[in-house]
Design an enzyme around this catalytic site. Structure first.
Site, PDB file in Angstrom:
ATOM      1  N   HIS A  36      35.357  52.725  36.497  1.00  0.00           N
ATOM      2  CA  HIS A  36      34.784  51.424  36.145  1.00  0.00           C
ATOM      3  C   HIS A  36      33.298  51.535  35.831  1.00  0.00           C
ATOM      4  O   HIS A  36      32.798  50.858  34.925  1.00  0.00           O
ATOM      5  CB  HIS A  36      35.011  50.449  37.301  1.00  0.00           C
ATOM      6  CG  HIS A  36      34.508  49.069  37.057  1.00  0.00           C
ATOM      7  ND1 HIS A  36      35.177  48.152  36.259  1.00  0.00           N
ATOM      8  CD2 HIS A  36      33.404  48.426  37.513  1.00  0.00           C
ATOM      9  CE1 HIS A  36      34.504  47.021  36.239  1.00  0.00           C
ATOM     10  NE2 HIS A  36      33.427  47.158  36.987  1.00  0.00           N
ATOM     11  N   HIS A  84      37.600  41.026  33.769  1.00  0.00           N
ATOM     12  CA  HIS A  84      37.889  40.932  35.200  1.00  0.00           C
ATOM     13  C   HIS A  84      39.398  40.881  35.362  1.00  0.00           C
ATOM     14  O   HIS A  84      39.955  39.935  35.907  1.00  0.00           O
ATOM     15  CB  HIS A  84      37.203  39.703  35.802  1.00  0.00           C
ATOM     16  CG  HIS A  84      36.078  40.063  36.715  1.00  0.00           C
ATOM     17  ND1 HIS A  84      35.681  39.283  37.760  1.00  0.00           N
ATOM     18  CD2 HIS A  84      35.260  41.154  36.752  1.00  0.00           C
ATOM     19  CE1 HIS A  84      34.668  39.851  38.395  1.00  0.00           C
ATOM     20  NE2 HIS A  84      34.395  40.987  37.788  1.00  0.00           N
ATOM     21  N   HIS A  86      41.771  43.066  36.980  1.00  0.00           N
ATOM     22  CA  HIS A  86      42.368  43.256  38.303  1.00  0.00           C
ATOM     23  C   HIS A  86      42.084  42.075  39.232  1.00  0.00           C
ATOM     24  O   HIS A  86      43.002  41.565  39.885  1.00  0.00           O
ATOM     25  CB  HIS A  86      41.871  44.569  38.924  1.00  0.00           C
ATOM     26  CG  HIS A  86      42.558  45.793  38.390  1.00  0.00           C
ATOM     27  ND1 HIS A  86      42.881  45.936  37.060  1.00  0.00           N
ATOM     28  CD2 HIS A  86      42.985  46.928  39.003  1.00  0.00           C
ATOM     29  CE1 HIS A  86      43.472  47.110  36.883  1.00  0.00           C
ATOM     30  NE2 HIS A  86      43.550  47.731  38.046  1.00  0.00           N
ATOM     31  N   ASP A 106      24.468  39.778  32.768  1.00  0.00           N
ATOM     32  CA  ASP A 106      24.173  40.897  31.869  1.00  0.00           C
ATOM     33  C   ASP A 106      23.259  40.451  30.730  1.00  0.00           C
ATOM     34  O   ASP A 106      22.361  41.191  30.313  1.00  0.00           O
ATOM     35  CB  ASP A 106      25.466  41.479  31.289  1.00  0.00           C
ATOM     36  CG  ASP A 106      26.212  42.357  32.280  1.00  0.00           C
ATOM     37  OD1 ASP A 106      25.562  42.922  33.166  1.00  0.00           O
ATOM     38  OD2 ASP A 106      27.446  42.463  32.168  1.00  0.00           O
ATOM     39  N   THR A 295      29.079  41.064  46.115  1.00  0.00           N
ATOM     40  CA  THR A 295      28.802  39.633  46.147  1.00  0.00           C
ATOM     41  C   THR A 295      28.104  39.224  44.859  1.00  0.00           C
ATOM     42  O   THR A 295      27.189  39.906  44.387  1.00  0.00           O
ATOM     43  CB  THR A 295      27.912  39.283  47.355  1.00  0.00           C
ATOM     44  OG1 THR A 295      28.605  39.629  48.556  1.00  0.00           O
ATOM     45  CG2 THR A 295      27.601  37.797  47.388  1.00  0.00           C
ATOM     46  N   GLN A 296      28.521  38.104  44.312  1.00  0.00           N
ATOM     47  CA  GLN A 296      27.999  37.645  43.027  1.00  0.00           C
ATOM     48  C   GLN A 296      26.661  36.911  43.184  1.00  0.00           C
ATOM     49  O   GLN A 296      26.169  36.698  44.274  1.00  0.00           O
ATOM     50  CB  GLN A 296      29.022  36.725  42.370  1.00  0.00           C
ATOM     51  CG  GLN A 296      30.346  37.385  42.087  1.00  0.00           C
ATOM     52  CD  GLN A 296      30.257  38.414  40.985  1.00  0.00           C
ATOM     53  OE1 GLN A 296      30.183  38.096  39.812  1.00  0.00           O
ATOM     54  NE2 GLN A 296      30.249  39.685  41.362  1.00  0.00           N
ATOM     55  N   SER A 510      38.473  49.642  30.173  1.00  0.00           N
ATOM     56  CA  SER A 510      39.244  49.228  31.352  1.00  0.00           C
ATOM     57  C   SER A 510      40.552  50.005  31.368  1.00  0.00           C
ATOM     58  O   SER A 510      41.471  49.703  30.605  1.00  0.00           O
ATOM     59  CB  SER A 510      39.510  47.717  31.319  1.00  0.00           C
ATOM     60  OG  SER A 510      40.352  47.325  32.386  1.00  0.00           O
TER      61      SER A 510
END
Length: 709
Positions: A36, A84, A86, A106, A295-296, A510
């Site tokens: 990843h 995103h 998975h 980003d 954590t975002q 991915s």
């Protein structure tokens, strides 16, 4: 320890370190070297995408968080695509929402203001209730984040296939705008800078990078899914743009958390991070978990010491956590300390240079024996045009605030490409395209085809493609047949982008998109392309008595088509003739600027029939003569449903102008019919086909399925 590292990788790092890493170091290596984050099975091929272009400010060679291209007048656009997959398979709402949040961060990491989002969603058969649940929550997650943060979702793709029953694909692309002299790097070039972290660190998203680098196991993996907080994301967005002039580098904390962000930002230098200084959401967190937490709504800034107070003060005004957690050092070692004790001490270059892999390949290109298509015309028309891939996506768009910030010029669904206005007065068109059915037949032609289709789609609004990002989604690269399709798709994409002189400035790979039984998805590469409108903008409109002109040559190439998928028609995959795509697109752009056409639709999914149906759903009828179609077959079904590239359907009141312009460019065009007021009637060779039921299905299918799901 639950590591994803291969034995050969573990031996490699032991030799480089001349010692055994401790348990926390193994977790850091596992994150930084994950597929990843490291692109260890793909990076060698991605270098083939590099195109030298004077417009590229930040490209694939730079390997930063997003690409940037000069659009004139001192402005640049920043573009990125992410997935995103998975997380969305486990927790579709948070998986999709955090995908939006991550790509927005980003964009702002370049100092750019996000102005547009696009989503590309692929789920399984909607007859399965779980897939309906997945779709509802994926859409809800994207809407919740995008609407709350104030960035419009201006378009995208939605398609359905059994291959995605256990493994939905959720891709998000974003565009940002920035003065080109204000673009920020994600890496540093000097020591002594302070590392400033904004946001709280919690226990959500633990091991997310490793989770995304293996197949779905079917076990409880909810802990690897991050939790979205769009209101915190809005604070991060606004303050990052406010303080951009006060920082030297900006990096989103995505996959691998601080372990990856600090290592990549150091860029060959070193760093020391004091874990006890990191603001925590959960008390008494394990230090190892703090390092790899995903954590975002967190950002990492490299800041001159003199600016630290001002940077943190901006966050304090919003009561948002901000802390100096370490600094960049000249010694090329990444260190994580806990109250003065080194928990991690690893050479930067060792972390940034994982072993690269070239896996065996196995040619899976199919040799197909051509057979004449013998299908009843009426039922074939009804069946193909009723397919969920072709229905209106208005139910999806209605969930999004696509006009927030008032930059949206063409609403979702109104054209083949989204169009947004830029601060310099120019118009930017954006489109995403993929074709997994064609990729299953011939990944090389598919790679060329998705680039060509995106280029054609931009032409239908008067734009010429100028920049692209790609997303390559495949199964396990260690499987030879999977790796073959990956390599072939890259070969096709590279050839097409070089032909059109469109630089790929970034992208995403991915792998491991497989179910718990190890069955891979169909190869699903995507292209997101953007380009400036070259003069006039075409907003499609249908007028009675307009002539229908077919631009381009039709061939008996049904492999990978929607017809072939539904009826299992054996046929060769289309050969993508890039010169025809280029020339036909130039005819369309010229015709738009000369105001010779009122409607343009490229021919792709569903063939000519689907493009004609796109006219009919405007409330009109269409009559055509198949004898007027320039083709290598006289089979009506083949002519209606071939997906040969390089073709458009055009509506015009000056058909001879189109024919002559096409001839001057070296391509063919034919007048095949007219628009009439016979609502929902498709007339083929003087036979009427009533499509009222199909039109009703077009407008209501998704709402009815979702409402009953």
């Amino acid at each position: 320890m639950g590591l994803n590292l291969l034995p050969i990788e573990m031996d490699d790092i032991r030799k480089r370190l001349d010692r055994e890493p401790n348990e926390i170091e193994w977790r850091v290596i596992d994150a930084v070297w994950s597929e990843h984050c490291s692109y260890k099975s793909s990076k060698i091929f991605l270098k083939s995408f590099s195109i030298d272009s004077p417009n590229v400010i930040m490209g694939i060679k730079d390997w930063q968080d997003a690409g940037a291209v000069d659009i004139g007048d001192g402005w640049a656009i920043v573009i990125k695509v992410e997935s995103h997959n998975h997380p969305s398979a486990i927790d579709p709402f948070n998986g999709a929402a955090t995908g939006v949040g991550g790509i927005i961060r980003d964009i702002i990491s370049k100092g750019a203001k996000p102005i547009a989002l696009m989503d590309m969603i692929r789920v399984g058969n909607l007859k399965i209730r779980k897939n309906v649940w997945l779709l509802k929550n994926i859409i809800a997650g994207i809407a919740a984040y995008g609407n709350s943060i104030g960035v419009p979702v201006v378009g995208g793709e939605l398609s359905f296939d059994d291959t995605y029953n256990d493994n939905p694909l959720v891709d998000v692309a974003a565009i940002g705008i920035v003065r080109k002299d204000k673009i920020k790097p994600s890496i540093v070039d000097k020591a002594g800078l302070k590392l400033v972290l904004a946001g709280l660190t919690g226990i959500d998203g633990l091991g997310g990078a490793s989770f995304a680098s293996r197949k779905l196991s079917g076990e409880d993996e909810i802990g690897a899914v991050q939790i979205a907080d769009p209101f915190a994301g809005k604070i991060i967005l606004d303050i990052t743009l406010e303080i951009a002039d006060k920082v030297e580098a900006i990096k989103d904390l995505g996959g691998g958390g601080l372990a990856v962000a600090v290592t990549e930002m150091a860029n060959g230098l070193g760093a020391i991070v004091d874990i006890e200084k990191i603001p925590l959401r959960v008390k008494n967190m394990n230090p190892a978990d703090v390092i790899i937490s995903e954590t975002q709504e967190r950002m990492l800034y490299a800041v001159e010491e003199k600016n630290v107070e001002e940077v943190c003060k901006a966050f304090e005004e919003y009561e948002y956590p901000c802390s100096v957690i370490g600094e960049i050092t000249s010694e090329p070692i990444i260190k994580f300390r806990y109250f003065g004790k080194d928990l991690v001490s690893l050479p930067t270059n060792a972390l940034l240079e994982p072993p690269k892999f070239l896996w065996p390949i196995k040619n899976v290109r199919k040799n197909v024996e051509e057979k004449n298509v013998d299908l009843p015309l009426e039922s074939t028309i009804y069946t193909v045009l009723s397919h969920p891939d072709l229905v209106s996506k208005e139910w999806v768009y209605s969930q999004f605030d696509y006009e927030v910030n008032t930059s949206t010029v063409v609403k979702p669904g109104d054209a083949n490409g989204a169009v947004v206005s830029l601060p310099n007065g120019k118009l930017l068109a954006i489109k995403v395209d993929g074709n997994p059915d064609l990729c299953s037949e011939d990944a090389y032609e598919c790679g060329k085809g998705i680039v060509a289709e995106a280029y054609r789609n931009l032409a239908t609004v008067g734009a010429r493609g100028m920049v692209a990002v790609d997303h390559l989604q495949f199964g396990d690269p260690k499987k030879p047949e999977v790796y073959y399709t990956f390599v072939e798709a890259i070969r096709g994409i590279g050839e097409a982008t070089r032909f059109f002189n469109i630089p790929i400035v970034g992208g995403k790979v991915s792998f491991y998109n497989e179910n718990s039984q190890g069955k891979p998805i169909k190869p699903t590469p995507l292209i997101v392309m953007a380009g400036l409108v070259q003069g006039k903008l075409l907003k499609n409109r249908v007028e009675d008595s307009s002539y229908v002109v077919l631009l381009g040559y039709t061939r008996k190439e049904l492999g990978g088509s929607l017809l072939s998928k539904i009826f299992k028609v054996p046929s060769q995959a289309p050969k993508v003739r890039l010169q025809e795509d280029l020339l036909s697109s130039e005819v369309v752009i010229d015709a738009i600027n000369e105001e010779k056409i009122t409607f343009a639709k490229d021919i792709s999914r569903g063939g000519l029939a689907a493009s004609l149906f796109n006219i009919i759903v405007h409330g009109y009828g269409v009559e055509i003569s198949t004898k007027s179609i320039l083709s290598d077959t006289d089979n009506v079904v083949e002519n209606l449903f071939s997906e040969s590239s390089g073709r458009f359907v055009i509506l015009t009141n000056e058909p001879e102008w189109i024919v002559e312009k096409s001839r001057s460019k070296g391509i063919v065009a034919s007048i095949i019919g007219k628009v009439n007021k016979k609502t929902s009637i498709l007339t083929i060779d003087n036979t009427d086909y009533d499509l009222k039921t199909i039109v009703n299905n077009y407008f209501n299918f998704l709402e009815e399925v979702i409402g009953n799901g």
